[in-house]
Each structure stands twice: as structure tokens, then as C-alpha cells.
Design a protein around this motif. Structure first.
Motif, PDB file in Angstrom:
ATOM      1  N   PHE A  88       0.828  -1.212   0.000  1.00 50.45           N
ATOM      2  CA  PHE A  88       0.000   0.000   0.000  1.00 50.45           C
ATOM      3  C   PHE A  88       0.859   1.257   0.000  1.00 50.45           C
ATOM      4  O   PHE A  88       0.553   2.236  -0.664  1.00 50.45           O
ATOM      5  CB  PHE A  88      -0.942   0.023   1.203  1.00 50.45           C
ATOM      6  CG  PHE A  88      -2.161  -0.813   0.989  1.00 50.45           C
ATOM      7  CD1 PHE A  88      -3.053  -0.488  -0.032  1.00 50.45           C
ATOM      8  CD2 PHE A  88      -2.419  -1.923   1.775  1.00 50.45           C
ATOM      9  CE1 PHE A  88      -4.182  -1.261  -0.254  1.00 50.45           C
ATOM     10  CE2 PHE A  88      -3.544  -2.701   1.559  1.00 50.45           C
ATOM     11  CZ  PHE A  88      -4.432  -2.366   0.544  1.00 50.45           C
ATOM     12  N   LEU A 100      -8.343   0.270  -0.324  1.00 51.40           N
ATOM     13  CA  LEU A 100      -8.635   0.200   1.117  1.00 51.40           C
ATOM     14  C   LEU A 100     -10.130   0.356   1.384  1.00 51.40           C
ATOM     15  O   LEU A 100     -10.672  -0.242   2.308  1.00 51.40           O
ATOM     16  CB  LEU A 100      -7.834   1.259   1.882  1.00 51.40           C
ATOM     17  CG  LEU A 100      -6.335   0.962   1.993  1.00 51.40           C
ATOM     18  CD1 LEU A 100      -5.566   2.179   2.478  1.00 51.40           C
ATOM     19  CD2 LEU A 100      -6.077  -0.226   2.927  1.00 51.40           C
ATOM     20  N   VAL A 108      -8.056  -2.535   7.453  1.00 50.02           N
ATOM     21  CA  VAL A 108      -7.497  -1.252   7.026  1.00 50.02           C
ATOM     22  C   VAL A 108      -6.737  -0.607   8.189  1.00 50.02           C
ATOM     23  O   VAL A 108      -5.601  -0.152   8.042  1.00 50.02           O
ATOM     24  CB  VAL A 108      -8.613  -0.301   6.535  1.00 50.02           C
ATOM     25  CG1 VAL A 108      -8.053   1.087   6.254  1.00 50.02           C
ATOM     26  CG2 VAL A 108      -9.277  -0.872   5.294  1.00 50.02           C
TER      27      VAL A 108
END
Ligand code: ATP
Ligand code: MG
Length: 278
Positions: A88, A100, A108
Motif C-alpha cells: 500500500f 482500502l 485497514v
């Protein structure tokens, strides 16, 4: 063509089966990330888990950006959490946020905890923008220079920023208060003399969109002005992000399918999932 594709496929499977990391990397990374993603979708979970150990987070990020976000959850569930967080962090922030938003809230939160602070902060900020606004589709990887820089200084700066920037075609100019005061294209930079000042060559009439603007309106502006990217600002003209034309194509597709669903009065055509942070 098909035969070539078949050959690549065979080589990749062969490399995986025999644990030949270098051969796998050579074959796989040769492909466009779109094609890499198609291979990923075809493989079993165990094989994919093997592949994560062969690739860097950045390389996996490129693949993930080309997976259908509705189907992406299992990929991030099967990755090591630390690795997933690194993936990410390597993505462009707009894509990271889109993905996300498809994942479970707790997951998350745990990724954001593992991620290093700078990356996590940028992503957290973006997660708060309301769905379908400019803020929700912008990315924070843009290039800025100061109006008082020379062309030479700006080019040196651009070179250091280029690897991570979403586009290097436009460099935005800010003043001491970090307000957006100009824009200069790569073409303008290249054809200017090194000792000239940015303020002399920049375009001061900057077209921008405010962060809360509806994405459909942003799409219309990109189309009307023919820019490859538009800057996004807050109410005080601080530059917050940019929206590039490739993101606009996704918006137009989404809006078209929304309109179609309304028209057909179909209720269960997949509507975009609720924002995980809303
Ligand atoms: P041209 O089409 O003028 O030859 P170009 O092809 O290099 O320029 P374009 O993408 O067409 O670049 O952009 C045209 C001009 O618009 C560039 O000079 C650029 O600095 C300017 N520009 C880019 N973004 C904006 C913006 N948001 N607002 C105002 N001007 C912009
Ligand atoms: Mg042009």
C-alpha cells in the motif's frame, strides 16, 4: 499473440515449479502489469503466496493496481500483513485509497498501523474525503516548485521527484504560503533557458478544482480544457493533490454505469461499496 503468450505462461509456471526466482522475475516482470494481473487471477493462492516472496512490494503494487477492486480482498488477506502494508505504501495514494475502501475496516486499521507514518498519514487524509468528490479520486504524488527557482533548479528538483510522481508533465508552482500560483509544462521547462526564473515562464492562470467538487464536474473540466491533469485545492488555494486523465476515464465509466442502472431501474447491479470510513 497466442502462441507467444502460451510460451511465456509455460516459462513462468516452469520457473515457479522449480523455484527459479531469477527466471520467474525475468519472465514475469517483462510483462505489462495489466497482463501480470491476469496471470495472478488465474493462479492458486499457494502459488501467489510463493510469488509474493519473489517480488518487491513495489512490484506487487503495480500488479494490484490492475486487479478489479471488487475482487481484490482475497489478495490482501493472503499476504503477510507487513508485506501488504508495504504494498500500500508503494502504490499511488489514489489507488491505495480505492482499494482500502473495499476492505474490512479492521484490516485497514491494522495496515495503517504497520505502515510508516508518512505513508499512513497521507492515506488517512485521503480516506476522509467523501465518495465521488475530487478529494476521493486525487493523488498526492505531484511535483511542485517555488516561483523564485531558476529553470535549472526546477529541473534538478523534477529529476529527484520523477520516479514517484503520478505525472511529470506538469509541475505546479507554489508561493511561500504554499498557495498554488502557477503551472509549467515539461515542454515549457525543456525549451526555457536554464537561468530563467520559473515565475517568468509559468502560466499564472491556473485552472483548478476544489477538493469537494463532484467527480462528474471534474471529468467535464478535464475534457473541456484538454489537460492531462488538474490540480485540486482547498478553499485557500493550497495544493492538495492532482487528478490525472486516466483516473477521469474510470470516473466516466463509473458514472455511465450509474446512469445506466438508474435508467434500467435495476437495483442489484453492483453499486460501489460504501466508503469504509464514512
Ligand atoms: P501546447 O498544447 O500549448 O503546445 P503542451 O502540449 O506542452 O502545450 P498541454 O498539456 O497541451 O501542454 O498544456 C498546455 C498548456 O497548459 C501548458 O503550457 C501548461 O503549462 C498549461 N497548463 C497545464 N495545466 C494547467 C492548468 N491546470 N491550468 C492552466 N494551465 C495549465
Ligand atoms: Mg498540447
Amino acid at each position: 499473440d497466442d502462441q507467444e503468450r502460451q510460451e511465456v505462461w509455460t516459462n513462468i509456471k516452469d520457473a515457479l515449479f522449480n523455484d527459479h526466482i531469477d527466471q520467474f522475475r525475468a519472465e514475469f516482470l517483462e510483462l505489462h502489469p495489466y497482463d501480470q494481473a491476469r496471470i495472478f487471477e488465474d493462479l492458486d493462492k499457494e502459488i501467489r503466496m510463493q510469488i509474493y516472496t519473489y517480488l518487491s512490494p513495489e512490484e506487487v503494487a503495480d500488479v494490484m493496481e490492475h486487479i478489479d477492486y471488487d475482487e481484490i480482498e482475497p489478495f490482501f488477506t493472503e499476504m503477510e500483513p507487513t508485506f501488504a502494508a508495504q504494498v500500500f505504501a508503494e502504490m499511488s495514494t489514489d489507488d491505495a485509497v480505492d482499494i482500502l475502501n473495499e476492505l474490512d475496516k479492521d484490516k485497514v486499521a491494522s495496515f495503517l498501523t504497520i505502515m510508516d507514518d508518512d505513508a499512513a498519514d497521507e492515506i488517512k487524509d485521503l480516506l476522509h474525503y467523501e465518495e465521488k468528490t475530487a478529494g476521493s479520486i486525487m493523488t498526492t504524488e505531484f511535483v511542485v516548485v517555488k516561483a523564485g527557482m531558476t529553470i535549472k533548479e526546477a529541473m534538478v528538483h523534477l529529476r529527484t521527484e520523477a520516479p514517484d510522481a503520478e505525472t511529470i508533465y506538469y509541475t505546479y508552482v507554489i508561493n511561500e504560503d504554499k498557495r498554488l500560483v502557477g503551472v509549467i509544462s515539461l515542454r515549457d521547462l525543456i525549451i526555457s533557458e536554464e537561468e530563467w526564473l520559473i515565475s517568468d515562464v509559468m502560466n499564472e492562470r491556473v485552472v483548478s478544482v476544489s477538493v469537494g467538487e463532484d467527480q462528474e464536474e471534474v471529468a467535464r473540466m478535464v475534457r473541456d480544457y484538454d489537460f492531462l491533469a488538474l490540480p485540486v485545492v482547498d478553499f485557500q488555494d493550497h495544493l492538495l493533490g492532482i487528478i490525472t486523465v486516466d483516473d477521469i476515464m474510470d470516473v466516466m465509466e463509473e458514472e455511465a454505469s450509474d446512469d445506466y442502472s438508474k435508467l434500467a431501474a435495476v437495483s442489484d447491479v453492483d453499486s460501489p461499496d460504501d466508503n469504509a470510513f464514512a
